[in-house]
Design a protein around this motif. Sequence first.
Motif, mmCIF file in Angstrom:
data_model
loop_
_atom_site.group_PDB
_atom_site.id
_atom_site.type_symbol
_atom_site.label_atom_id
_atom_site.label_comp_id
_atom_site.label_asym_id
_atom_site.label_seq_id
_atom_site.Cartn_x
_atom_site.Cartn_y
_atom_site.Cartn_z
ATOM 1 N N VAL A 141 32.399 -15.541 23.022
ATOM 2 C CA VAL A 141 33.549 -15.869 23.876
ATOM 3 C C VAL A 141 34.345 -14.599 24.171
ATOM 4 N N LEU A 142 34.513 -13.754 23.156
ATOM 5 C CA LEU A 142 35.247 -12.502 23.341
ATOM 6 C C LEU A 142 34.549 -11.595 24.346
ATOM 7 N N LEU A 143 33.231 -11.490 24.244
ATOM 8 C CA LEU A 143 32.490 -10.689 25.210
ATOM 9 C C LEU A 143 32.586 -11.283 26.616
ATOM 10 N N GLY A 144 32.573 -12.618 26.696
ATOM 11 C CA GLY A 144 32.709 -13.257 27.997
ATOM 12 C C GLY A 144 34.069 -13.007 28.624
ATOM 13 N N VAL A 145 35.118 -13.060 27.804
ATOM 14 C CA VAL A 145 36.461 -12.774 28.313
ATOM 15 C C VAL A 145 36.542 -11.331 28.808
ATOM 16 N N PHE A 146 35.915 -10.421 28.057
ATOM 17 C CA PHE A 146 35.915 -9.027 28.476
ATOM 18 C C PHE A 146 35.184 -8.853 29.805
ATOM 19 N N ALA A 147 34.049 -9.520 29.960
ATOM 20 C CA ALA A 147 33.316 -9.446 31.219
ATOM 21 C C ALA A 147 34.148 -9.992 32.378
ATOM 22 N N GLY A 165 31.347 -2.269 18.415
ATOM 23 C CA GLY A 165 32.211 -1.732 19.459
ATOM 24 C C GLY A 165 31.438 -1.339 20.702
ATOM 25 N N LEU A 166 30.215 -0.838 20.502
ATOM 26 C CA LEU A 166 29.402 -0.441 21.646
ATOM 27 C C LEU A 166 28.940 -1.645 22.464
ATOM 28 N N ALA A 167 29.030 -2.839 21.893
ATOM 29 C CA ALA A 167 28.683 -4.035 22.662
ATOM 30 C C ALA A 167 29.587 -4.176 23.883
ATOM 31 N N PHE A 168 30.854 -3.773 23.738
ATOM 32 C CA PHE A 168 31.774 -3.822 24.883
ATOM 33 C C PHE A 168 31.367 -2.789 25.935
#
Length: 367
Positions: free
Chosen positions: A25-31, A114-117
Amino acid sequence: MNAQRLGTIVRLELTQRTRSVAWYVLLGVFALLLVIVTALSFMAFSWSSREQGSAIFSTIVYITLLLVVLVSPTLSGNSINGDRDAATLAPVQVTLATTADILVGKFLAAWITGLAFVAVSIPFLVIATLSGGADAATIAVSLLVLIVEVGIIAAIGVALSGIIARPLFSVATTYLVVAALVIGTPIAFALVGATMRTEQTYNNRSIDWESYEDGEFPCMPGETPTDDYPCVQDPTPECGEWTTYTNEVVRFDRVWWVLAANPFVILADATPTTFDSSGYPVDLFGQIKLGVRAAQQPPAAEVTWDECSPESLEDQQPTPEEIIAQSTPSWFVGLSLQLLLAAGLLWWAWSRTNTPARRLPPGTRIA
C-alpha cells in the motif's frame, strides 16, 4: 563475515518486511504521488519544451529522496531492538552468524527496502528522460548519489536501533538525526549567518529628472527612440550628485559549509549542471547548487549604482554560470561527513550488540 550468512539474514529481513500488505500500500501511495507530481511538472514546465525533461527529472529525483527521508527511519529505526523485544534476536546470535553479519545484513536489507522507492520512480524518470533535455551525466550522477544517500539514511537507522534499547526512542532519534541533516543545516546556516555582519558602502547617482520637460526621459545607452518608446537621445544626460551611505550586510560566505552535509545539497552539488541559452540552470539540481555556491561569495565592500550608466551595476553581477565555475564544490566534504557519521554509529551499534554482553540496559529482553 560470511556471504551465505549475510544472504540468509537479508532474505529473512526482506521477507519479514514485504509480507505485510501495508508495505505494498505504501509503494502504491508513492506511485500515485509520483503520477500527480509528474503531471503537475509537465504542466508547470510546459513553457520550456527544450529543457522540460531536465526539470521534471530533477523534481522526481528530489521527491523520491524526500519520501525516503520521511519513511526510511520508520523502516530501519527498530531493526535490531525490535527483534530483541520480540525475542527473535537471541536465537540468531547463538547461531554461526556473527554480530557483524547481523548488523550488515540488517543494513543491507534496510538499504534494499529504501531502494524499492527508487525502483518505483524509474518509469517516471524514463518518461522525464524521453521528454527531452536530460543530460546523460546528470542522470547517472544524480541516481548514483540518490542510491548512496538512501544507504546512509538506512545505516543511521539500523545503527541507532542497535544503540538504543527501546524501538520507539530509536525511531524518534533516527528522525531527529535525519531532520538535523535535512532541516537543521539550513536553519543553522540562516541563524548563524545572520549574526555575522559587515559594513558595505553604497555609492549612488541618479539622473536629474527635473532638467527634462514633463513626459520626457533620456534614452539609456544602446536605446533608440521609437513611437512606443519616445525617449530623448541625450549623450550627456544631466546627473545629480553622488550620494554615499553605509549599511550592514550578512556574511553567509562564512557559514556556507554548514549546508555541506545536507542530503539535498549534496545531490545538487555533485550533479553536473546544464545551463540554458541565458546561462541559467535548467533543473532543480543546478538551481539549488547556484544558491549554495552564491552563498560562498563574500559581499562586495563597495557597491556603485550609476543611473547615468546602468552598465556599471551589470558589470558587477556575475552570471549564474560564472558563480558556479568560480566557487568551491562541497559535496565530497558533506558526503564524507555523512559516511563517517554512519560508520561511527554502526561501530557503536556493533559494540552494544556484540555477545557476550558485559552489561545490558535495565529491562532488556534477551530471549
